[in-house]
Design a protein around this motif. Structure first.
Motif, PDB file in Angstrom:
ATOM      1  N   THR A 102     -22.857   8.563  -5.926  1.00  0.00           N
ATOM      2  CA  THR A 102     -23.167   7.563  -4.899  1.00  0.00           C
ATOM      3  C   THR A 102     -23.210   8.192  -3.507  1.00  0.00           C
ATOM      4  OG1 THR A 102     -21.971   5.902  -6.173  1.00  0.00           O
ATOM      5  CG2 THR A 102     -22.426   5.392  -3.865  1.00  0.00           C
ATOM      6  N   LYS A 148      -8.594  -2.001   1.525  1.00  0.00           N
ATOM      7  CA  LYS A 148      -7.134  -2.107   1.527  1.00  0.00           C
ATOM      8  C   LYS A 148      -6.541  -1.710   2.875  1.00  0.00           C
ATOM      9  CE  LYS A 148      -6.806  -1.477  -3.361  1.00  0.00           C
ATOM     10  NZ  LYS A 148      -6.550  -0.578  -4.471  1.00  0.00           N
ATOM     11  N   LEU A 149      -7.167  -0.723   3.507  1.00  0.00           N
ATOM     12  CA  LEU A 149      -6.666  -0.284   4.812  1.00  0.00           C
ATOM     13  C   LEU A 149      -6.905  -1.351   5.867  1.00  0.00           C
ATOM     14  CD1 LEU A 149      -7.817   3.436   4.610  1.00  0.00           C
ATOM     15  CD2 LEU A 149      -5.446   2.593   4.576  1.00  0.00           C
ATOM     16  N   LEU A 205       0.808  -1.226   0.000  1.00  0.00           N
ATOM     17  CA  LEU A 205       0.000   0.000   0.000  1.00  0.00           C
ATOM     18  C   LEU A 205       0.847   1.284   0.000  1.00  0.00           C
ATOM     19  CD1 LEU A 205      -2.973   0.181  -0.377  1.00  0.00           C
ATOM     20  CD2 LEU A 205      -3.320   0.345   2.074  1.00  0.00           C
ATOM     21  N   LEU A 237     -17.752  -4.056   1.364  1.00  0.00           N
ATOM     22  CA  LEU A 237     -16.927  -3.227   2.256  1.00  0.00           C
ATOM     23  C   LEU A 237     -17.319  -3.564   3.680  1.00  0.00           C
ATOM     24  CD1 LEU A 237     -17.113   0.144   0.270  1.00  0.00           C
ATOM     25  CD2 LEU A 237     -15.278  -1.549   0.256  1.00  0.00           C
ATOM     26  N   ALA A 242     -23.040   0.410  -4.889  1.00  0.00           N
ATOM     27  CA  ALA A 242     -22.829   0.974  -6.226  1.00  0.00           C
ATOM     28  C   ALA A 242     -21.771   0.221  -7.016  1.00  0.00           C
ATOM     29  CB  ALA A 242     -22.434   2.443  -6.113  1.00  0.00           C
ATOM     30  N   THR A 243     -20.807  -0.367  -6.318  1.00  0.00           N
ATOM     31  CA  THR A 243     -19.690  -0.996  -7.031  1.00  0.00           C
ATOM     32  C   THR A 243     -19.752  -2.514  -6.982  1.00  0.00           C
ATOM     33  OG1 THR A 243     -18.335  -1.000  -5.028  1.00  0.00           O
ATOM     34  CG2 THR A 243     -18.131   0.919  -6.485  1.00  0.00           C
ATOM     35  N   LEU A 302     -13.266   4.744   0.071  1.00  0.00           N
ATOM     36  CA  LEU A 302     -13.006   3.889  -1.088  1.00  0.00           C
ATOM     37  C   LEU A 302     -11.796   2.988  -0.860  1.00  0.00           C
ATOM     38  CD1 LEU A 302     -13.762   6.202  -4.117  1.00  0.00           C
ATOM     39  CD2 LEU A 302     -15.283   4.702  -2.847  1.00  0.00           C
ATOM     40  N   ASN A 303     -10.903   3.391   0.034  1.00  0.00           N
ATOM     41  CA  ASN A 303      -9.735   2.569   0.338  1.00  0.00           C
ATOM     42  C   ASN A 303      -9.955   1.662   1.549  1.00  0.00           C
ATOM     43  OD1 ASN A 303      -7.523   3.162  -1.563  1.00  0.00           O
ATOM     44  ND2 ASN A 303      -7.825   5.264  -0.881  1.00  0.00           N
ATOM     45  N   SER A 318     -15.697  -1.756 -11.352  1.00  0.00           N
ATOM     46  CA  SER A 318     -17.111  -2.143 -11.324  1.00  0.00           C
ATOM     47  C   SER A 318     -17.674  -2.018 -12.739  1.00  0.00           C
ATOM     48  CB  SER A 318     -17.883  -1.295 -10.321  1.00  0.00           C
ATOM     49  OG  SER A 318     -18.299  -0.097 -10.919  1.00  0.00           O
ATOM     50  N   THR A 366     -18.763  -4.160  -4.523  1.00  0.00           N
ATOM     51  CA  THR A 366     -17.596  -4.574  -3.742  1.00  0.00           C
ATOM     52  C   THR A 366     -17.985  -4.659  -2.273  1.00  0.00           C
ATOM     53  OG1 THR A 366     -16.246  -3.254  -5.229  1.00  0.00           O
ATOM     54  CG2 THR A 366     -15.202  -3.981  -3.191  1.00  0.00           C
ATOM     55  N   ALA A 385     -19.161   9.551 -10.686  1.00  0.00           N
ATOM     56  CA  ALA A 385     -19.871   8.381 -10.161  1.00  0.00           C
ATOM     57  C   ALA A 385     -19.719   8.266  -8.644  1.00  0.00           C
ATOM     58  CB  ALA A 385     -19.356   7.112 -10.837  1.00  0.00           C
ATOM     59  N   VAL A 386     -18.528   8.569  -8.138  1.00  0.00           N
ATOM     60  CA  VAL A 386     -18.262   8.448  -6.702  1.00  0.00           C
ATOM     61  C   VAL A 386     -19.140   9.423  -5.908  1.00  0.00           C
ATOM     62  CG1 VAL A 386     -16.517   8.780  -4.910  1.00  0.00           C
ATOM     63  CG2 VAL A 386     -15.888   7.692  -7.087  1.00  0.00           C
ATOM     64  N   ILE A 428     -12.187   0.663  -6.780  1.00  0.00           N
ATOM     65  CA  ILE A 428     -13.406  -0.170  -6.709  1.00  0.00           C
ATOM     66  C   ILE A 428     -14.450   0.344  -7.697  1.00  0.00           C
ATOM     67  CG2 ILE A 428     -12.994  -0.940  -4.322  1.00  0.00           C
ATOM     68  CD1 ILE A 428     -15.212   0.909  -3.386  1.00  0.00           C
ATOM     69  N   TYR A 429     -14.352   1.586  -8.111  1.00  0.00           N
ATOM     70  CA  TYR A 429     -15.244   2.078  -9.165  1.00  0.00           C
ATOM     71  C   TYR A 429     -14.771   1.623 -10.537  1.00  0.00           C
ATOM     72  CZ  TYR A 429     -18.556   4.564  -6.366  1.00  0.00           C
ATOM     73  OH  TYR A 429     -19.580   4.835  -5.498  1.00  0.00           O
ATOM     74  N   VAL A 472     -23.340   2.594   0.760  1.00  0.00           N
ATOM     75  CA  VAL A 472     -23.724   3.051  -0.582  1.00  0.00           C
ATOM     76  C   VAL A 472     -22.634   2.754  -1.611  1.00  0.00           C
ATOM     77  CG1 VAL A 472     -25.412   4.777   0.169  1.00  0.00           C
ATOM     78  CG2 VAL A 472     -23.001   5.461  -0.092  1.00  0.00           C
ATOM     79  N   HIS A 473     -21.359   2.904  -1.211  1.00  0.00           N
ATOM     80  CA  HIS A 473     -20.287   2.602  -2.176  1.00  0.00           C
ATOM     81  C   HIS A 473     -20.228   1.106  -2.479  1.00  0.00           C
ATOM     82  CE1 HIS A 473     -18.712   6.579  -2.633  1.00  0.00           C
ATOM     83  NE2 HIS A 473     -18.494   6.721  -1.340  1.00  0.00           N
TER      84      HIS A 473
END
Lengths: 650, 650
Positions: B90, B221-222, A24, B393, B388-389, B217-218, A36, B391, B86-87, A32-33, B384-385
């Motif tokens: 959302t 990974k975090l 990282l 979370l 939308a994706t 969005l990260n 998608s 993925t 898009a981000v 992630i967008y 919501v993210h």
């Protein structure tokens, strides 16, 4: 940091970049967008720095601030990225800050024209070379003249403008490698992001493409702030934005990036000498000048910066001083000296504002990368902003001896001008005021001779573009005046740093893997910039280790030393391996002996050697390594070597 | 920093702001353009920080990093300001991140609706109050009911939406104070700057209005980076952008600003407890809750954060922990404790993502200013993210004991569904999958009873919105499964800092002037954040002082202590006065005694007292004051007081 030489096999970019992403250091923004299925936008060239990358970035910036701003008492300012159109119109960016791009109408792709030519010719040359080596691939072989021509074009690829690139594309039948479609003629694409400000949407703005303009606009206030002392330098660290046509190459070509820029304002009449030049004059730098490049070569010539300035290879001491200081900075943060060169810009390649420019380039797996541009912007920026705003951006200096100036001066009889010329009066006054000394000289003679002169003007009410002025309304005389102050527009020397590019290149330079195991990668970042200085690791998840670990982490924090505790259940060898990849230079292990005698071990990343001592002694050793007052060689010769467990082999 | 109480007469904002501009703490960006006659753009709300402002900003950011990021091992990241549409679609910002504005069609001005109502009612109330005090101004007097109504409206001004503001404007005949023209109905104006990315101009982007989204969005990974350990926090320091309708109030409402945000991810099932809450529980904080505000009052209630959480005034320990930590941070960098309060957001005022929010507000001459928002964003953003994706979370946690779950499960006979329903098959599968446990329970009974059930669907090919499913194609049974892992979406507690607002408010808090002379202003910034720590000043421009001054500056630089040399020709008193205005806490004077015995004096800014000692002793004293290990009182009681010259009186 230890004297170990970096070893390991050949560099693998995919292995390296996968390390940076896995740990990282950075990651694609909005990933992630992008991944998608419904996302249609373009987020290429946008990257986020994760925790180690962010810390490395902050450490590089801090060191930059110390090395340049504090060391030279520069005036650091923080200016906005949002910039009104008028400013960038004046600076030339609205009209000229563009790259050439070609559209492939079949694929609907836009390609940067110079990159297209470069990549296609490089591919052809690569095929040619392997055909020479292996006679079976004879189809790819070029004739010698063509191969030579390609090489020459590549050496000066930055020297072509749009129409020239168009000719190369046509002449060598260069096509989009993706699908082999023909591309259209290159067109200019402005690289600035545009928006509007305020509710009415009537005020266009851009995101700055460089931090420099904000510094020029504050010139007068900065000069006041340093109480008029010249030369002085301002500095600015901040994000800039360029809407790159087709960003690839990871962190090296991005659309939002951190810059650190210096504008050093200097009197052009002093030969641009620098009072500290003697401190750096003996430093040897590797130069690639423009003549060498134009001859199609890339041979580097190493000489002292003193000699380079003396022989006018580098134009002046101030530019030379900064080249040397840049070199020292790059070494300090971990760049490999054998992978640094200073390349002079070619005439066509130079930014529209520059009169001479040297790039500090770092060698990476992507080739030589421009990381620091050192440009002499002359008086260009201050002059154009001054003209556009009517604000004098000059230095006024008391003359040691007053200067007597005798010159022609035209005077209009104000009382007569108004009534006679009415609405035209202002235009006529302006026309007379703009006459140069030579014109005044001849007009004076004419006036003496004919008692009337004809002066060209803007178009007047009657449609004429000149006016006759008689003796009674206009006089021209020799006048002597005394100037006690000298007024001049300073020249600007600008070292401009792309921090992200430097970060990436340095990471490549410090990357290697252990000789016995190509999977064991190491980032040998200098302690100064390493994201975390010390790993604190208990040997196992045994609960008795916890209080010791907590105390150690607290003591390190109190010393201001960035540390990381790894209490996970993996082996100590795995913990070290992870931290080698993070570039952590030191590792403390708390083991069962710690519970008996309080001692802990300290491991050095590059050599993997360890010492064992009391917690106080180890913390003292860490402190002096972090402060740079002792090396690992010194520590490991005065503290007992620990060879108890070969933990790195686990 | 000394125990001297800040004194002086009443605060004058114009005097204060003129100090900040004169000393270049900040300046209007692009000022030379705005003041030039041809400039038509809008550059309001854009400010540059000059050298002392920039250093103060950097010191506040450094302290923030120490106080929050390093102290709590937060994962700091650096994300891009450019954000694909898009981000923000959302996150809700594209649709909801707007202020209400009214157009004055006569002046062509746009006014922020709530600010318009606020300023007009406040002006009327002010006139009313002076009319009450002075019976001659009786025209401005309001009746008691109206005055009370105005006060109540002002207390909850943040609670009105656009139509409500429109009613207030109509109902109270509120007009544009500039020209008294009627304004049109409020319309929503989105506050984000919009642009496009890439050469095709087909990809809309915005400049981020907050740094939070990049952190969400990260998230995945975090979470990996910290090896799955919950709770954890990320942090981000960076510029954000809001296209304010009509920015006034200097640094307090700007269009480009530095934020520092923390996203603390926490398990919603643990009552949002915080393991370090006990460390802060006893700290007393001043609260202004929402009920008090809705009752039209602004009374502050002081209690310990422990009690506030216990009584549910503050929802949970994590939110409470951060309120206390924020308070400590503000005190550390110089805020006046008596000018801090925590105000709870009203329901309508809360951002669209928040479920509870407390603002740390600082009192300034502009009123109470929101400087830190502490919001509980619940699971809104991650949910919501994720949706939308596609993925996940979420956090997956091994359960200490496996969980046995028995529930209804519907199964479709895949072999039959496809052939029978063809194109409708997917819709029917989706309809069955979306049935809840209650519905499944009744359907199971119906199926057992009638061997066929009717399930509602989206519109099918034949126009029906339900389908009949028979026993052979659908079964519904009680099924028991064992869950070994628990999966949940974390909630987010977000402390969000507006660094520029904090900087401005603190500067007001530390500003005062000397009792004997209102023109002698002082900024009593804490040593920790003061732009420069030490002034080095020779008594006069005598050449013999120069080498001593140079050596002292070099020694301070080597200690990492920011210092400034003033070798100008002005008196020592003027040098001190200038540095009092710059907030420089310490001043060294080199005088003729220095040339004899090597001793120098050290002056403290707030008390103007001085000590005299050897250079080594003075440097040692400076070092310990800067490190915070000794106070001026301690220094001045152990080193000899110097009262030789009353330099401050010059």
């Amino acid at each position: 940091m230890a004297t170990t030489t970096l070893t390991g096999g050949p560099f693998s970019r995919s292995q390296f970049e996968s390390l940076l992403k896995r740990r990282l250091f950075y990651t694609e923004a909005f990933e992630i967008y992008r991944t998608s299925p419904n996302f249609k936008g373009d987020n290429r060239g946008l990257f986020d720095y994760g925790p180690p990358g962010c810390a490395l970035l902050a450490n590089i910036v801090n060191e930059w601030r110390k090395h340049f701003v504090i060391e030279e008492n520069m005036l650091e300012i923080d200016t906005t990225a949002i910039t009104p159109e008028a400013v960038l119109k004046t600076s030339g960016h609205v009209d000229k800050f563009a790259d050439w791009m070609c559209k492939d109408p079949i694929k609907g792709e836009y390609l940067r024209a110079d990159h297209l030519v470069e990549s296609v010719l490089e591919t052809r040359l690569a095929h040619h070379r392997s055909a020479v080596a292996d006679s079976k691939q004879k189809n790819d072989k070029l004739d010698d003249a063509t191969a030579k021509e390609y090489e020459e074009i590549l050496a000066k690829i930055d020297n072509y403008d749009g129409p020239e690139l168009g000719q190369l594309i046509k002449g060598f039948d260069i096509r989009n490698p993706n699908g082999n479609g023909e591309v259209q003629d290159p067109i200019a694409f402005n690289l600035m992001f545009k928006s509007t400000i305020g509710p009415s949407a009537a005020s266009p703005i851009y995101l700055r493409p460089e931090t420099a303009q904000g510094q020029f606009l504050n010139f007068r206030k900065l000069l006041d702030f340093c109480q008029g002392a010249m030369p002085f330098a301002s500095a600015c660290i901040g994000k800039s934005y360029r809407n790159e046509i087709s960003p690839r190459s990871g962190l090296l070509r991005v659309r939002e990036f951190l810059m650190a820029e210096i504008e050093h304002f200097v009197d052009p009449e002093g030969n641009k000498n620098h009072e500290r030049f003697h401190e750096v004059a003996a430093i040897e730098l590797p130069f690639l000048d423009k003549d060498t490049q134009l001859s199609g070569k890339t041979t580097v010539d190493t000489m002292s910066i003193g000699k380079a300035v003396e022989t006018k290879l580098v134009d002046n001491e101030t530019l030379g001083y900064f080249l040397a200081r840049v070199y020292l900075f790059l070494l300090k943060i971990g760049a490999d000296w054998s992978k640094i060169r200073f390349r002079q810009h070619l005439a066509n390649e130079m930014a529209h504002y520059a009169c001479d420019c040297w790039d500090a380039e770092l060698l990476t797996s992507y080739g030589w990368i421009e990381c620091v541009g050192c440009a002499d912007r002359s008086a260009y920026d201050l002059s154009v902003h001054s003209k556009a705003t009517g604000t004098p951006l000059v230095v006024k200096e008391a003359r040691s001896e007053p200067l007597e100036i005798t010159e022609w001066q035209a005077t209009l009889e104000k009382k007569l001008v108004g009534p006679r010329f009415k609405k035209d009066a202002k235009k006529i006054e302006a026309a007379v005021a703009s006459l140069g000394q030579d014109a005044l000289g001849s007009l004076a003679a004419e006036l003496a001779d004919k008692a009337v002169i004809t002066v060209p003007t803007e178009e007047l009410a009657n449609g004429n573009t000149s006016v006759d002025l008689s003796l009674e309304i206009c006089s021209i005389k020799r006048v002597t005046r005394v100037e006690n102050t000298r007024e001049y527009t300073p020249n600007v020397i600008e070292p401009s740093f792309g921090i992200g590019r430097i970060l990436y290149s340095v990471l490549e330079h410090v990357h290697w893997h252990r000789e016995k195991d190509a999977a064991r990668q190491v980032l040998s970042l200098p302690v100064l910039v390493a994201p975390t200085k010390v790993l604190v690791a208990p040997l196992s998840s045994n609960a008795n280790f916890k209080p010791v670990v907590k105390t150690l982490a607290g003591r390190l924090r109190a010393l201001g030393i960035a540390n990381n505790v790894d209490s996970s259940g993996v082996t100590i060898g795995k913990k070290y391996a992870r931290n080698d990849e993070l570039g952590t230079p030191l590792g403390i292990t708390v083991d069962f002996d710690t519970l008996n005698d309080g001692s802990i071990t300290l491991r050095e990343r590059d050599s993997t050697t360890q010492v064992r001592a009391s917690q106080d002694d180890i913390l003292e050793a860490i402190k002096s390594i972090v402060a740079g007052t002792e090396t690992w060689d010194q520590i490991s010769s005065r503290l007992p070597i620990f060879a108890g467990q070969s933990q790195d082999e686990e």
